[in-house]
Every structure is written in structure tokens, then in C-alpha cells.
Design an enzyme around this catalytic site. Sequence first.
Site, PDB file in Angstrom:
ATOM      1  N   ARG A  95     -14.061  37.381  -4.483  1.00 38.03           N
ATOM      2  CA  ARG A  95     -14.297  38.647  -3.790  1.00 38.03           C
ATOM      3  C   ARG A  95     -15.785  38.946  -3.888  1.00 38.03           C
ATOM      4  O   ARG A  95     -16.305  39.183  -4.966  1.00 38.03           O
ATOM      5  CB  ARG A  95     -13.462  39.752  -4.437  1.00 38.03           C
ATOM      6  CG  ARG A  95     -13.794  41.126  -3.896  1.00 38.03           C
ATOM      7  CD  ARG A  95     -12.843  42.216  -4.359  1.00 38.03           C
ATOM      8  NE  ARG A  95     -12.352  42.146  -5.700  1.00 38.03           N
ATOM      9  CZ  ARG A  95     -12.958  42.674  -6.769  1.00 38.03           C
ATOM     10  NH1 ARG A  95     -14.121  43.269  -6.657  1.00 38.03           N
ATOM     11  NH2 ARG A  95     -12.408  42.590  -7.961  1.00 38.03           N
ATOM     12  N   HIS A  99     -13.806  46.037  -5.044  1.00 38.15           N
ATOM     13  CA  HIS A  99     -12.368  46.062  -4.781  1.00 38.15           C
ATOM     14  C   HIS A  99     -12.017  47.253  -3.893  1.00 38.15           C
ATOM     15  O   HIS A  99     -11.205  47.143  -2.990  1.00 38.15           O
ATOM     16  CB  HIS A  99     -11.606  46.144  -6.099  1.00 38.15           C
ATOM     17  CG  HIS A  99     -10.131  46.195  -5.955  1.00 38.15           C
ATOM     18  ND1 HIS A  99      -9.366  45.072  -5.703  1.00 38.15           N
ATOM     19  CD2 HIS A  99      -9.269  47.235  -5.995  1.00 38.15           C
ATOM     20  CE1 HIS A  99      -8.102  45.424  -5.604  1.00 38.15           C
ATOM     21  NE2 HIS A  99      -8.017  46.724  -5.780  1.00 38.15           N
ATOM     22  N   TYR A 108     -18.898  44.661 -14.266  1.00 36.12           N
ATOM     23  CA  TYR A 108     -18.054  43.703 -14.977  1.00 36.12           C
ATOM     24  C   TYR A 108     -18.285  42.243 -14.588  1.00 36.12           C
ATOM     25  O   TYR A 108     -17.614  41.356 -15.110  1.00 36.12           O
ATOM     26  CB  TYR A 108     -16.560  44.046 -14.810  1.00 36.12           C
ATOM     27  CG  TYR A 108     -16.097  44.185 -13.369  1.00 36.12           C
ATOM     28  CD1 TYR A 108     -15.696  43.079 -12.632  1.00 36.12           C
ATOM     29  CD2 TYR A 108     -16.047  45.441 -12.765  1.00 36.12           C
ATOM     30  CE1 TYR A 108     -15.264  43.210 -11.320  1.00 36.12           C
ATOM     31  CE2 TYR A 108     -15.614  45.581 -11.461  1.00 36.12           C
ATOM     32  CZ  TYR A 108     -15.216  44.463 -10.747  1.00 36.12           C
ATOM     33  OH  TYR A 108     -14.784  44.601  -9.448  1.00 36.12           O
TER      34      TYR A 108
END
Length: 199
Positions: A95, A99, A108
Site C-alpha cells: 500500500r 489506509h 509506522y
Amino acid sequence: DGATSEGDFHEALNFASVFKTPVVFFNQNNGYAISLPIEKQMNSKTIAQKALSYDMPGIRIDGNDILAVYMETKEAVDRARNGKGPTLIEAVTWRYGAHTTADDPSKYRDQAESDLRRKTTDPLLRLENYMRSEDNWDKAWLDQMEQKITEEINQAVKEMEEYPEADIEQLFSHVFEKPTWPIEQQREQHLVLKRGQAK
């Protein structure tokens, strides 16, 4: 990938296995359930191996390889249509962005990896490189297609912009058969605000 930690996933695989349903479970594994990396979600090394528990084929593929995705999915669909039951496909991908709009992936993971992957493993770039290597790349045809697609998108945007503006009061209608007091209170607050704005 995060959905495979949900009970529904396992119930669906079990049901499909027991009744030999003609279904293909296609899992897009981008390595993170929102911000939680896969190694903190599960102890199994792959998602595909979870199919062993349900006695069905489990296949792990490069989700950025368009041809591999097509070929394995077609094989699984053919298997399902021929009465041979379900298949679990795990397509490993990446990705690039967030999100959701509330997500900040830089907290992260290293975003430099996203930049590198765009240049090296992007599915469209890989397909283009493959087609060029096989002398199947027709630049004139692609330019023509791009122009046609751009025109379609511009037309769709124009039609959307001409569509009448939604009536916000519809948010309060048809929520319940009989409006509840909180809904009625919210509708009244909205009308008070609307009258105040109109002055």
C-alpha cells in the site's frame, strides 16, 4: 490481511470447505492491518497456509505481477466452476499511501520504501517493461487510449458537477421507521442553524 484475523474469515473458509462451494477467496496482503504489521497480527508465516486447516488449495502470489494474478485467479475460478471447491489466494502487494484519511503511514513505516517500490515493483510499470521486452508496446495506440480515457473522466466529472446538490435534510429521513427523539432533536438543531445562516 487484517481481515484474516477476524472470525468471519475462518467461518467462511470452513463453510466453503465443508460444502465445496464454488468460491475464490482473494486476499490482498499489503503487509499492514491499518498500522499493525503482519508479523504482529499472526504467527503463521503466510495467509495462504491457513487454507491447509480447511483442506483447500492455498496459493501465495506476487500481487504486483499482473500476469501471475490473472493466471492463478483464472485457474482457481476454473476449479470452482468445475465443482472442485474453494481456493484461497494470497496476493502479496504494497500500500503506497495511507489506509484512510485518518491514517499517517510515516508513523509506522519508512515511506522511502514506498518511493522505491513505485519505481521497481509497480504492476503497471512491470507490465510495460514486459510488453516492451516482447515488442508488444504500441505507443500510438496507448496515447489514443489515454486520450479516450481522459475524455471519459472529464465527461464524468462534468456530469457530477452538474448534478443537483444533495439536500442535507435527507440525512434525518428514513433512518428509522418512526423518527426517534435524538434524530428529531438533530433535525431541529440543523433547521435553527440553517435559518441563522440564511439571515
